[in-house]
Design a protein around this motif. Sequence first.
Motif, short mmCIF file in Angstrom:
data_model
loop_
_atom_site.label_atom_id
_atom_site.label_comp_id
_atom_site.label_asym_id
_atom_site.label_seq_id
_atom_site.Cartn_x
_atom_site.Cartn_y
_atom_site.Cartn_z
N LEU A 19 1.27 -0.82 -0.06
CA LEU A 19 -0.15 0.17 -0.03
C LEU A 19 0.59 1.38 0.35
O LEU A 19 0.90 2.00 -1.13
N HIS A 20 1.65 0.76 0.34
CA HIS A 20 3.03 2.29 0.78
C HIS A 20 4.17 2.08 -0.78
O HIS A 20 3.89 3.19 -0.79
N ASN A 21 4.25 1.63 -0.99
CA ASN A 21 5.09 1.75 -2.18
C ASN A 21 4.42 0.00 -3.00
O ASN A 21 4.93 -1.26 -2.37
N PRO A 22 4.11 0.94 -4.11
CA PRO A 22 3.81 0.01 -5.21
C PRO A 22 4.40 -1.25 -6.51
O PRO A 22 3.99 -2.27 -6.38
N ASN A 23 5.75 -0.78 -6.38
CA ASN A 23 6.95 -1.06 -6.95
C ASN A 23 7.02 -2.11 -6.56
O ASN A 23 7.16 -2.99 -5.23
N VAL A 24 7.28 -3.16 -7.07
CA VAL A 24 6.81 -4.96 -6.98
C VAL A 24 8.08 -5.65 -7.66
O VAL A 24 8.15 -5.42 -9.15
N LEU A 64 3.90 -2.54 -10.79
CA LEU A 64 3.08 -2.03 -10.18
C LEU A 64 2.16 -2.88 -9.80
O LEU A 64 1.08 -3.54 -10.10
N ILE A 65 1.78 -3.14 -8.17
CA ILE A 65 0.74 -3.58 -7.96
C ILE A 65 -0.87 -2.65 -7.33
O ILE A 65 -0.01 -2.19 -6.91
N PHE A 71 -5.29 -8.97 -5.94
CA PHE A 71 -3.92 -7.89 -6.81
C PHE A 71 -4.15 -7.66 -8.23
O PHE A 71 -4.36 -9.00 -8.26
N GLU A 72 -3.75 -7.18 -8.33
CA GLU A 72 -3.06 -7.02 -9.87
C GLU A 72 -2.01 -6.39 -9.76
O GLU A 72 -1.71 -5.61 -9.68
N ILE A 73 -0.96 -6.76 -10.88
CA ILE A 73 0.51 -6.25 -10.91
C ILE A 73 0.13 -6.18 -12.19
O ILE A 73 0.66 -6.79 -12.78
#
Length: 216
Positions: free
Chosen positions: A69-74, A109-110, A158-160
Motif C-alpha cells: 500500500l505504501h510502495n506499489p513497486n514489486v 506496480l501492484i 491484487f493485480e500487477i
Amino acid sequence: MYDLPDYKEKNDEVIKQFINDNPFAFISGCDKDNKPIATQIPVFIEEENGKKILRGHIMKNTDHHLTFLHNPNVLVVFTGHHTYVSATWYSNPHMASTWNYMSVHAKGLIKFLDDEALIDILRKTTLHFEGYNKQSSTYFDNVDEAFKQKLMKLIVAFEIEVTSLEHVFKLSQDRDAESYKNIKAKLTEQGGDGEIIACEMEKRTQELFPDSKNQK
C-alpha cells in the motif's frame, strides 16, 4: 539477475508456460523504512490489451499488504527446478562447477482490487489447483457461503501490470557438445531435480548443436 545471452529463451510462450507451471512465486518490495519484505503466494499471468497482468490475493493488514500500500513497486520471482553441475563432467574438468536453474523475474506496480475481482481470482485459483474440476468441494462456488464471507474479509485481491519481464534459463548452453551430452547423462542418473533439468536441456540440444549426432 544475470543478463547473459547464452541463457535466454527465444520463445515467449515457453517463458509464459514456465510461469503457469510455477505459480507459487515470491513477491517482494520495500516498506516505508526501506526494509525489504517478501511473501510467497500463487500468482497467475494473463494478457489484456497487449499488457501482461499478474493476479493473486494476500492477507489484509499484514506487513506485506501494508508495504505494498505504501510502495506499489514489486518484484515477483518465479523459480523452478535446479541442480548442481560438477565441472568434473566437462570435457575440460579444470574449471569451476556451477548450478543449473530456471527463473523468471517480473517487475511492476501492484494495485488492490474490490470484492468482485477477489471472487473471480478465488474461482481461478481453486479451479486451477483442483485440476479444473468444478465438482470439487474446494472449488470456490461449492464452498459454504458463511465460510466464504468470513474468508473474504481477511484477504484482498491484487493485480500487477508487468513493466519488465526478465528470465534466466541456465542450462549449460555455454558448454561444448561433449560436455553438454555428459552433463545430461549425469543429471539423468540422479533422478529428481537433476533429471528434470536434463529433460529441459534435451529440449534444446538440436538448437544448440544442429550438426551433432547422438546427443542423447
